[in-house]
Write an enzyme that holds these catalytic residues in place. Sequence first.
Site, PDB file in Angstrom:
ATOM      1  N   GLY A 240       0.780  -1.243   0.000  1.00 14.42           N
ATOM      2  CA  GLY A 240       0.000   0.000   0.000  1.00 14.42           C
ATOM      3  C   GLY A 240       0.806   1.285   0.000  1.00 14.42           C
TER       4      GLY A 240
ATOM      5  N   ASP B 241       1.278   2.883   4.823  1.00 11.47           N
ATOM      6  CA  ASP B 241       0.183   3.638   4.226  1.00 11.47           C
ATOM      7  C   ASP B 241      -0.809   4.119   5.280  1.00 11.47           C
ATOM      8  OD1 ASP B 241      -0.758   1.082   4.776  1.00 11.47           O
ATOM      9  OD2 ASP B 241      -1.555   0.701   2.779  1.00 11.47           O
TER      10      ASP B 241
ATOM     11  N   ASP C 261      -4.065   1.426  11.395  1.00 18.39           N
ATOM     12  CA  ASP C 261      -5.437   1.062  11.723  1.00 18.39           C
ATOM     13  C   ASP C 261      -5.414   0.517  13.154  1.00 18.39           C
ATOM     14  OD1 ASP C 261      -8.142   0.543  11.223  1.00 18.39           O
ATOM     15  OD2 ASP C 261      -7.751  -1.422  10.378  1.00 18.39           O
TER      16      ASP C 261
ATOM     17  N   ASP D 246      -5.880  -0.484  -1.041  1.00 17.88           N
ATOM     18  CA  ASP D 246      -6.757  -1.347  -1.823  1.00 17.88           C
ATOM     19  C   ASP D 246      -7.982  -1.807  -1.052  1.00 17.88           C
ATOM     20  OD1 ASP D 246      -5.133  -3.115  -0.072  1.00 17.88           O
ATOM     21  OD2 ASP D 246      -6.235  -4.712  -1.072  1.00 17.88           O
TER      22      ASP D 246
HETATM   23  P1  IMP Z   1      -3.273  -2.529  11.103  1.00 20.73           P
HETATM   24  O1  IMP Z   1      -2.280  -3.642  11.272  1.00 20.73           O
HETATM   25  O2  IMP Z   1      -4.621  -2.892  11.626  1.00 20.73           O
HETATM   26  O3  IMP Z   1      -2.782  -1.205  11.629  1.00 20.73           O
HETATM   27  O4  IMP Z   1      -3.515  -2.383   9.569  1.00 20.73           O
HETATM   28  C1  IMP Z   1      -2.624  -1.804   8.720  1.00 20.73           C
HETATM   29  C2  IMP Z   1      -2.823  -2.331   7.316  1.00 20.73           C
HETATM   30  O5  IMP Z   1      -4.189  -2.681   7.054  1.00 20.73           O
HETATM   31  C3  IMP Z   1      -2.476  -1.242   6.339  1.00 20.73           C
HETATM   32  O6  IMP Z   1      -1.111  -1.295   5.991  1.00 20.73           O
HETATM   33  C4  IMP Z   1      -3.412  -1.531   5.187  1.00 20.73           C
HETATM   34  O7  IMP Z   1      -2.804  -2.413   4.273  1.00 20.73           O
HETATM   35  C5  IMP Z   1      -4.619  -2.205   5.804  1.00 20.73           C
HETATM   36  N1  IMP Z   1      -5.737  -1.251   6.009  1.00 20.73           N
HETATM   37  C6  IMP Z   1      -6.215  -0.781   7.178  1.00 20.73           C
HETATM   38  N2  IMP Z   1      -7.230   0.079   6.996  1.00 20.73           N
HETATM   39  C7  IMP Z   1      -7.390   0.170   5.667  1.00 20.73           C
HETATM   40  C8  IMP Z   1      -8.295   0.931   4.830  1.00 20.73           C
HETATM   41  O8  IMP Z   1      -9.137   1.720   5.259  1.00 20.73           O
HETATM   42  N3  IMP Z   1      -8.127   0.755   3.480  1.00 20.73           N
HETATM   43  C9  IMP Z   1      -7.211  -0.084   2.935  1.00 20.73           C
HETATM   44  N4  IMP Z   1      -6.352  -0.801   3.676  1.00 20.73           N
HETATM   45  C10 IMP Z   1      -6.444  -0.679   5.032  1.00 20.73           C
HETATM   46 MG    MG Z   2      -3.941  -3.543   2.199  1.00 24.72          MG
END
Ligand code: IMP
Ligand code: MG
Length: 200
Positions: free
Chosen positions: A58, A113, A116, A172
Amino acid sequence: MPRSAAPDRPAANGTWQDDIDRILITEEQIARRIRELARDINRDFARRDTVVIGVLTGTVMFLADLIRNLDLPLRLDFVGVSSYGADTTSGGLTLTKSTRLDVRGRDVLVVDDILDTGKTLDHVVTLLRQFKPRRLRTCVLLDKKARRQVKIRVDYTGFQIHDEFVVGYGLDFAERYRNLPFIAALKSEVFTAPEPHTSS
Ligand code: IMP
Ligand code: MG
């Protein structure tokens, strides 16, 4: 967050314009914010032998635009972490690619990117710390603070966004929409629609 109408340019593949609910962050807003982030990073990393590590996939657009604004003797590497399947719910983490460059004693900037739950970046940071970098800083384009599950410090943040799934500018949904030049929200029916047939 500012809203604008769908762009009056032809659809890249003939379908994505129909799938977009609204644009959250325009190309111009992204470009302006990246210049600001780069100014801070240039100041903080001045004259340091820096390794920039992008989290695949991303970050492609953000990373490309960010590093061309960095006036540093940097080297580029990537790490691959898969945390999502073909849906928007968080799954387990798998390392799909590890780093190539030696970061021991170096200044490291990890670029992702979107933050979350924080699990992905936390995983990457924990991993890289084992290699004893001199300094490790983190940079994300988007931050969905409301969804955080892991406590993590981010040094450079592009935009705070609400708890909403976004696509474009590298991000994506089911591997699609990465090529959109802006950050957008999709229509809700896109998440429930079956995969379109691409051949007859
Ligand atoms: P985390 O590990 O929950 O912080 O998620 C991070 C990863 O989840 C990012 O690098 C993205 O690839 C994916 N992600 C989280 N939220 C979104 C979103 O709203 N759109 C697209 N990809 C997301
Ligand atoms: Mg992703």
